[in-house]
Each structure stands twice: as C-alpha cells, then as structure tokens.
Design an enzyme around this catalytic site. Structure first.
Site, PDB file in Angstrom:
ATOM      1  N   ARG A 236      34.325  34.799  49.572  1.00 55.99           N
ATOM      2  CA  ARG A 236      34.000  34.719  48.161  1.00 55.99           C
ATOM      3  C   ARG A 236      32.520  35.014  47.935  1.00 55.99           C
ATOM      4  O   ARG A 236      31.664  34.516  48.666  1.00 55.99           O
ATOM      5  CB  ARG A 236      34.342  33.324  47.612  1.00 55.99           C
ATOM      6  CG  ARG A 236      35.832  33.031  47.645  1.00 55.99           C
ATOM      7  CD  ARG A 236      36.588  33.875  46.620  1.00 55.99           C
ATOM      8  NE  ARG A 236      38.039  33.716  46.725  1.00 55.99           N
ATOM      9  CZ  ARG A 236      38.833  34.593  47.319  1.00 55.99           C
ATOM     10  NH1 ARG A 236      38.337  35.683  47.886  1.00 55.99           N
ATOM     11  NH2 ARG A 236      40.138  34.389  47.345  1.00 55.99           N
ATOM     12  N   HIS A 284      35.112  44.852  47.532  1.00 57.30           N
ATOM     13  CA  HIS A 284      36.135  43.808  47.462  1.00 57.30           C
ATOM     14  C   HIS A 284      37.522  44.384  47.774  1.00 57.30           C
ATOM     15  O   HIS A 284      38.471  44.229  46.995  1.00 57.30           O
ATOM     16  CB  HIS A 284      36.140  43.144  46.072  1.00 57.30           C
ATOM     17  CG  HIS A 284      36.693  41.747  46.097  1.00 57.30           C
ATOM     18  ND1 HIS A 284      36.243  40.754  45.266  1.00 57.30           N
ATOM     19  CD2 HIS A 284      37.669  41.164  46.860  1.00 57.30           C
ATOM     20  CE1 HIS A 284      36.911  39.629  45.496  1.00 57.30           C
ATOM     21  NE2 HIS A 284      37.778  39.857  46.464  1.00 57.30           N
TER      22      HIS A 284
END
Length: 321
Positions: A236, A284
C-alpha cells in the site's frame, strides 16, 4: 431478480460489465461511468443490493438505501474502510489464486532484478559500455517480507525455491515452513537487521501508515552481498514515507528500490520520484484484477448472499483487512 451496481474509479467498466452479466445472467447488473456518476434511471439505484467496486465516490452510498453488501474487486479494502457515509453492511475482499500468482511473480521479478543488477546494467547500456559485473547468488541474499498473509506466504515459498533465504515479520506470530519468522514491535529491529531486500506487503492500517520511513530503512542490513539494502513495496502506498525513501536512494542508504504503489496515484508528473536513482516505478500493476477470472468468484459471493449464507473473506473493519 437482484440488482447489482458496478462502480470502478479510473477503469473502463465495459469488460467487467460483460463478464459479470455472463456470470450472473439471472440478475440485473448496471454500472456507473468511469467518473463515478450514473446515467440511468435513479430508481435503479434504489434497488441495488450488491455494490461491486473499486474506489467508489463517497456520495454514491447516499443513493443506495437497500444495499446489503459491498464486494471489492481487489485484494485490498483500504479504499473503502475509511470512507464517510460507509453503510453498516458486510465488506468482502477478493481472494483468488490468480491475484496471488501475479503478486508472487512481481515480488520474484523485482527481487531478481536487483540481485542480477538490473539497474546497473541499464545504466551501462545507456553508456554503450560492455562490462560484466559480479552478481551474488540468491543463496547469499536474505529477503525479508513484511506481511505474512496469503500473498506474503506465497511469495516466500517461491523465493525459497530460487534459493533465497527468507525471513518474515508480521504483527502476530505466523508459522511458514522454511521462513524465520519475527512478530510484533519487539522483534522488528532484529528482522530488519537480517534483511538485504525488504518486501512490504502490509495492508493499510493506522499502524502501518508511514512505516517505511528513514528510521526503518536505517535498520536494514548494510554489509550484505548487494552492497546495501533494497526496498520493494507492492502493498500500500500509504505505508511509505516517500521523502525518506527518496533521500535514502540519493544518499545511498538504499541501494535500490521498486515501488508499485504511491501515496498519490497516478504518480504526479512533477514528482521527484520519477528521476530517483536506482528506482523502478510500476503503475500499481503487481496484482491486477482480471474481470474474466474474478467475475465467477463475485457471482459465487452474490449467490451465497441471496441464499442467506454468510459471505466469504469478510473484512474486519477494526483491523482494516
């Protein structure tokens, strides 16, 4: 017939919509626009019982009075748990072998990239220089994984197959065959001191936000076979202090890094991270959700709910995962 709403920020919903309609032919599946609005009859939203989503607009919940459950299309749910107006309904995450395999591939790819001196050879290529460099064998390198959940355990097993020594750290004690495991704040420094390549796969919780900072980086092993530690974060973006990581790359405290996640995404064009030395940036994509593979899993969850059965992989809101 049950009404389901698909709402995916920044993604084209068409492939998802097509696959979900195939997986749930008995139900009515509708979708918001990529911007999060809804172009259909507002009365349709009032009938929605299941929200299938990634980063929904917070005001969307005001239009869903009959919502029974929220299904995240990704393994993480940090994009949901802190939203205002979040209704008190179950939130379920995706657990899928394909997502696990993709993450394992990413971790192994980046670990090998740094062990085989990928950044150094890229620099030599730009200079048109032919210069073989010493590359340590995997067996001389210790990979430390923060987060020994499903993804961390799978990554550890694959790394060990390639010969890496693997140590792991988690908030609570975990047992993974072949992995030297550490747990809790009291054992974190000992874990870091053994680590040449730090892999972060932690969820986003109040305890993990900003954990990848200068103080933590300074405790990584400095006399290992790579000539300095390496950081890989595919967990994250909120876990990382990007100013500290940038500083560590520039002054050599970090020999290299691979970051798939950032505090602000997409990464702004003016971010200094783009030009940081020995930094691999990926958008990502370490474990991308595939609508063809995941739609049957979502359909299974919906049918469990319609049959009055509890959903699988329901999130503990207090823990954040």
């Amino acid at each position: 017939m049950t009404t389901l709403l698909l709402s995916l920020a920044d993604w084209d919903p068409r492939r998802w919509l097509e696959n979900l309609k195939t997986a749930l032919p008995e139900d009515d599946v509708v979708a918001t626009t990529p911007e999060g609005g809804f172009a259909g009859d507002p009365a349709t939203l009032e009938r929605v019982e299941y929200l299938i989503t990634w980063k929904p607009r917070p005001d969307l919940f005001d239009s869903l009075p009959n919502l029974k459950a929220i299904l995240s299309v990704g393994a993480g749910v940090d994009h949901l748990v802190d939203l205002p107006n979040l209704p008190n309904v179950p939130i379920a995450r995706i657990v899928d072998p394909d997502l696990t395999t993709r993450m394992t591939e990413y971790v192994v790819w980046q670990a090998l990239h740094h062990v085989r001196l990928g950044p150094d050879y890229a620099a030599l290529q730009k200079e048109k220089r032919w210069r073989p460099l010493y590359q340590p064998p995997a067996g001389k390198v210790t990979v430390g994984i923060m987060g020994l959940g499903v993804l961390g355990t799978a990554s550890a097993k694959m790394l060990m197959q390639l010969g890496f020594r693997v140590v792991g750290w988690s908030r609570r004690p975990k047992i993974v065959a072949g992995v030297t495991a550490f747990a809790g704040e009291g054992e974190r420094d000992a874990f870091l001191a053994e680590t040449d390549i730090l892999v972060c796969l932690l969820p986003d919780t109040p305890q993990t936000r900003g954990i990848l900072d200068g103080a933590l980086i300074s405790k990584l092993r400095t006399d290992g076979p790579l000539g300095g530690p390496v950081l890989i974060n595919a967990g994250r973006g909120q876990s990382q202090n990007e100013a500290d990581i940038l500083s560590a790359l520039r002054d050599g405290t970090l020999r290299g890094a691979s970051l798939d996640v950032f505090r602000t995404e997409p990464l702004p064009a003016d971010s200094p991270m783009w030009t940081a030395p020995n930094l691999v940036i990926t958008p990502h994509m370490a474990s991308i959700s595939d609508p063809h593979g995941l739609s049957p899993l979502i359909a299974r969850q919906v049918r469990r709910g319609k049959a009055g059965k509890p959903l699988q992989y329901v999130v503990d809101r207090d823990a954040g995962y």
